[in-house]
Design a protein around this motif. Structure first.
Motif, PDB file in Angstrom:
ATOM      1  N   GLN A 177       2.634  50.557  35.247  1.00  0.00           N
ATOM      2  CA  GLN A 177       3.979  50.185  35.656  1.00  0.00           C
ATOM      3  C   GLN A 177       4.793  49.756  34.443  1.00  0.00           C
ATOM      4  O   GLN A 177       4.330  48.929  33.659  1.00  0.00           O
ATOM      5  N   GLY A 178       5.973  50.334  34.299  1.00  0.00           N
ATOM      6  CA  GLY A 178       6.887  49.924  33.240  1.00  0.00           C
ATOM      7  C   GLY A 178       7.492  48.583  33.629  1.00  0.00           C
ATOM      8  O   GLY A 178       8.060  48.448  34.708  1.00  0.00           O
ATOM      9  N   LEU A 179       7.337  47.593  32.773  1.00  0.00           N
ATOM     10  CA  LEU A 179       7.771  46.232  33.079  1.00  0.00           C
ATOM     11  C   LEU A 179       8.789  45.766  32.047  1.00  0.00           C
ATOM     12  O   LEU A 179       8.573  45.922  30.851  1.00  0.00           O
ATOM     13  N   SER A 180       9.885  45.176  32.514  1.00  0.00           N
ATOM     14  CA  SER A 180      10.897  44.616  31.618  1.00  0.00           C
ATOM     15  C   SER A 180      10.787  43.094  31.624  1.00  0.00           C
ATOM     16  O   SER A 180      11.085  42.449  32.632  1.00  0.00           O
ATOM     17  N   LEU A 181      10.345  42.537  30.498  1.00  0.00           N
ATOM     18  CA  LEU A 181      10.275  41.081  30.374  1.00  0.00           C
ATOM     19  C   LEU A 181      11.673  40.473  30.387  1.00  0.00           C
ATOM     20  O   LEU A 181      11.887  39.385  30.928  1.00  0.00           O
ATOM     21  N   PHE A 182      12.642  41.181  29.803  1.00  0.00           N
ATOM     22  CA  PHE A 182      14.018  40.685  29.791  1.00  0.00           C
ATOM     23  C   PHE A 182      14.546  40.541  31.221  1.00  0.00           C
ATOM     24  O   PHE A 182      15.235  39.579  31.547  1.00  0.00           O
ATOM     25  N   ALA A 183      14.228  41.504  32.089  1.00  0.00           N
ATOM     26  CA  ALA A 183      14.670  41.422  33.487  1.00  0.00           C
ATOM     27  C   ALA A 183      14.012  40.230  34.181  1.00  0.00           C
ATOM     28  O   ALA A 183      14.659  39.526  34.969  1.00  0.00           O
ATOM     29  N   LEU A 184      12.733  39.978  33.894  1.00  0.00           N
ATOM     30  CA  LEU A 184      12.054  38.829  34.499  1.00  0.00           C
ATOM     31  C   LEU A 184      12.674  37.520  34.034  1.00  0.00           C
ATOM     32  O   LEU A 184      12.908  36.616  34.837  1.00  0.00           O
ATOM     33  N   ILE A 185      12.945  37.406  32.742  1.00  0.00           N
ATOM     34  CA  ILE A 185      13.499  36.166  32.195  1.00  0.00           C
ATOM     35  C   ILE A 185      14.859  35.850  32.806  1.00  0.00           C
ATOM     36  O   ILE A 185      15.201  34.689  33.005  1.00  0.00           O
ATOM     37  N   GLN A 232     -11.050  34.868  26.202  1.00  0.00           N
ATOM     38  CA  GLN A 232     -10.786  35.090  24.777  1.00  0.00           C
ATOM     39  C   GLN A 232      -9.850  36.278  24.530  1.00  0.00           C
ATOM     40  O   GLN A 232      -9.194  36.346  23.504  1.00  0.00           O
ATOM     41  N   LYS A 233      -9.816  37.233  25.456  1.00  0.00           N
ATOM     42  CA  LYS A 233      -8.956  38.403  25.296  1.00  0.00           C
ATOM     43  C   LYS A 233      -7.532  38.149  25.775  1.00  0.00           C
ATOM     44  O   LYS A 233      -6.644  38.939  25.503  1.00  0.00           O
ATOM     45  N   SER A 234      -7.312  37.071  26.493  1.00  0.00           N
ATOM     46  CA  SER A 234      -5.983  36.768  27.021  1.00  0.00           C
ATOM     47  C   SER A 234      -5.022  36.438  25.889  1.00  0.00           C
ATOM     48  O   SER A 234      -5.405  35.822  24.900  1.00  0.00           O
ATOM     49  N   ARG A 235      -3.775  36.850  26.064  1.00  0.00           N
ATOM     50  CA  ARG A 235      -2.749  36.623  25.057  1.00  0.00           C
ATOM     51  C   ARG A 235      -1.438  36.247  25.735  1.00  0.00           C
ATOM     52  O   ARG A 235      -1.232  36.505  26.913  1.00  0.00           O
ATOM     53  N   ILE A 236      -0.546  35.681  24.918  1.00  0.00           N
ATOM     54  CA  ILE A 236       0.803  35.381  25.386  1.00  0.00           C
ATOM     55  C   ILE A 236       1.760  36.344  24.696  1.00  0.00           C
ATOM     56  O   ILE A 236       1.726  36.493  23.475  1.00  0.00           O
ATOM     57  N   LEU A 237       2.599  36.998  25.506  1.00  0.00           N
ATOM     58  CA  LEU A 237       3.654  37.843  24.979  1.00  0.00           C
ATOM     59  C   LEU A 237       4.911  36.986  24.931  1.00  0.00           C
ATOM     60  O   LEU A 237       5.359  36.478  25.951  1.00  0.00           O
ATOM     61  N   LEU A 238       5.453  36.800  23.740  1.00  0.00           N
ATOM     62  CA  LEU A 238       6.683  36.026  23.596  1.00  0.00           C
ATOM     63  C   LEU A 238       7.870  36.977  23.674  1.00  0.00           C
ATOM     64  O   LEU A 238       7.849  38.047  23.068  1.00  0.00           O
ATOM     65  N   SER A 239       8.868  36.557  24.419  1.00  0.00           N
ATOM     66  CA  SER A 239      10.049  37.379  24.599  1.00  0.00           C
ATOM     67  C   SER A 239      11.275  36.487  24.561  1.00  0.00           C
ATOM     68  O   SER A 239      11.269  35.388  25.117  1.00  0.00           O
ATOM     69  N   SER A 240      12.314  36.975  23.905  1.00  0.00           N
ATOM     70  CA  SER A 240      13.532  36.185  23.780  1.00  0.00           C
ATOM     71  C   SER A 240      14.743  37.104  23.736  1.00  0.00           C
ATOM     72  O   SER A 240      15.087  37.626  22.688  1.00  0.00           O
ATOM     73  N   PRO A 241      15.384  37.313  24.901  1.00  0.00           N
ATOM     74  CA  PRO A 241      16.620  38.107  24.883  1.00  0.00           C
ATOM     75  C   PRO A 241      17.679  37.412  24.031  1.00  0.00           C
ATOM     76  O   PRO A 241      17.540  36.247  23.685  1.00  0.00           O
ATOM     77  N   ALA A 242      18.721  38.098  23.728  1.00  0.00           N
ATOM     78  CA  ALA A 242      19.761  37.586  22.833  1.00  0.00           C
ATOM     79  C   ALA A 242      20.427  36.306  23.332  1.00  0.00           C
ATOM     80  O   ALA A 242      21.003  35.575  22.561  1.00  0.00           O
ATOM     81  N   ASP A 243      20.328  36.002  24.621  1.00  0.00           N
ATOM     82  CA  ASP A 243      21.021  34.828  25.151  1.00  0.00           C
ATOM     83  C   ASP A 243      20.205  33.535  25.043  1.00  0.00           C
ATOM     84  O   ASP A 243      20.449  32.578  25.751  1.00  0.00           O
ATOM     85  N   LYS A 244      19.246  33.501  24.148  1.00  0.00           N
ATOM     86  CA  LYS A 244      18.470  32.300  23.808  1.00  0.00           C
ATOM     87  C   LYS A 244      17.611  31.761  24.950  1.00  0.00           C
ATOM     88  O   LYS A 244      17.322  30.578  25.003  1.00  0.00           O
ATOM     89  N   LEU A 245      17.186  32.619  25.848  1.00  0.00           N
ATOM     90  CA  LEU A 245      16.187  32.237  26.837  1.00  0.00           C
ATOM     91  C   LEU A 245      14.836  32.603  26.232  1.00  0.00           C
ATOM     92  O   LEU A 245      14.650  33.716  25.753  1.00  0.00           O
ATOM     93  N   TYR A 246      13.912  31.664  26.222  1.00  0.00           N
ATOM     94  CA  TYR A 246      12.605  31.905  25.620  1.00  0.00           C
ATOM     95  C   TYR A 246      11.544  31.920  26.710  1.00  0.00           C
ATOM     96  O   TYR A 246      11.421  30.965  27.466  1.00  0.00           O
ATOM     97  N   GLY A 247      10.788  32.995  26.774  1.00  0.00           N
ATOM     98  CA  GLY A 247       9.736  33.095  27.770  1.00  0.00           C
ATOM     99  C   GLY A 247       8.446  33.590  27.144  1.00  0.00           C
ATOM    100  O   GLY A 247       8.453  34.426  26.246  1.00  0.00           O
ATOM    101  N   GLY A 248       7.340  33.051  27.635  1.00  0.00           N
ATOM    102  CA  GLY A 248       6.022  33.498  27.223  1.00  0.00           C
ATOM    103  C   GLY A 248       5.254  33.907  28.463  1.00  0.00           C
ATOM    104  O   GLY A 248       5.275  33.196  29.473  1.00  0.00           O
ATOM    105  N   PHE A 249       4.597  35.038  28.412  1.00  0.00           N
ATOM    106  CA  PHE A 249       3.890  35.579  29.575  1.00  0.00           C
ATOM    107  C   PHE A 249       2.430  35.801  29.215  1.00  0.00           C
ATOM    108  O   PHE A 249       2.125  36.560  28.290  1.00  0.00           O
ATOM    109  N   ILE A 250       1.526  35.154  29.957  1.00  0.00           N
ATOM    110  CA  ILE A 250       0.097  35.326  29.701  1.00  0.00           C
ATOM    111  C   ILE A 250      -0.402  36.579  30.412  1.00  0.00           C
ATOM    112  O   ILE A 250      -0.153  36.764  31.607  1.00  0.00           O
TER     113      ILE A 250
END
Length: 168
Positions: free
Chosen positions: A149-157, A91-109
């Motif tokens: 740890q500092g994490l960049s979702l944009f770098a992962l996408i 129940q505590k799990s969430r999805i972080l939505l991330s979308s860099p300017a180049d229209k790549l859409y990623g969701g991370f649980i």
């Protein structure tokens, strides 16, 4: 006398001040036993886990697709993607939505949210390894000595591994 250039300069100064304040705001999340700090500028939205459309023959870390307000997001188990022990979602799990300017859409649980923090609460830590894993930009310690740890979702996408979801 034309005041427009002066007004633009004031607005530019205000914008740069606002951006520096925003850039120090980070979102704390837990993935298994690990703690991560993600820049608020890289997270467009945090949502509960919706029903996902399964995609066959994909990597184990790719959980499927979600239609969020007309945009298709590929949903990734962040723990599995980072090659950590994958914990069951709850129940505590969430999805972080991330979308860099180049229209790549990623969701991370992530397993749980640890709140919005300010980077000034943390001190930079020297990494145990010389080279940090993909997406990890820096390591920090909190006042209790815990590693974050500092994490960049944009770098992962934008990572080549992330873009190749088909099972080999």
């Amino acid at each position: 006398m034309n005041t427009k250039p002066v007004q633009q300069t004031r607005n530019q100064v205000k914008t740069s001040t606002d951006n520096s304040e925003t850039s120090s705001a980070v979102l704390g999340v837990a993935v298994g036993e690990d703690r991560y700090l993600i820049s608020m500028s890289e997270v467009s939205e945090v949502i509960p886990i919706p029903k996902l459309a399964h995609v066959p023959l994909t990597q184990p870390w790719f959980l499927g697709l979600a239609n969020i307000r007309g945009n298709l997001y590929g949903i990734t188990d962040l723990g599995a993607y980072l090659e950590k022990v994958s914990m069951p979602f709850n129940q505590k799990s969430r999805i972080l939505l991330s979308s860099p300017a180049d229209k790549l859409y990623g969701g991370f649980i992530v397993n749980s949210m640890l709140g919005i923090r300010n980077l000034s609460e943390f001190t930079p830590a020297k990494p145990a390894k010389k080279k940090l894993p993909k997406g990890i930009i820096k390591q920090y310690k909190d006042t209790e000595g815990r590693l974050w740890q500092g994490l960049s979702l944009f770098a992962l996408i934008r990572d080549e591994k992330f873009l190749q979801i088909a099972r080999e």
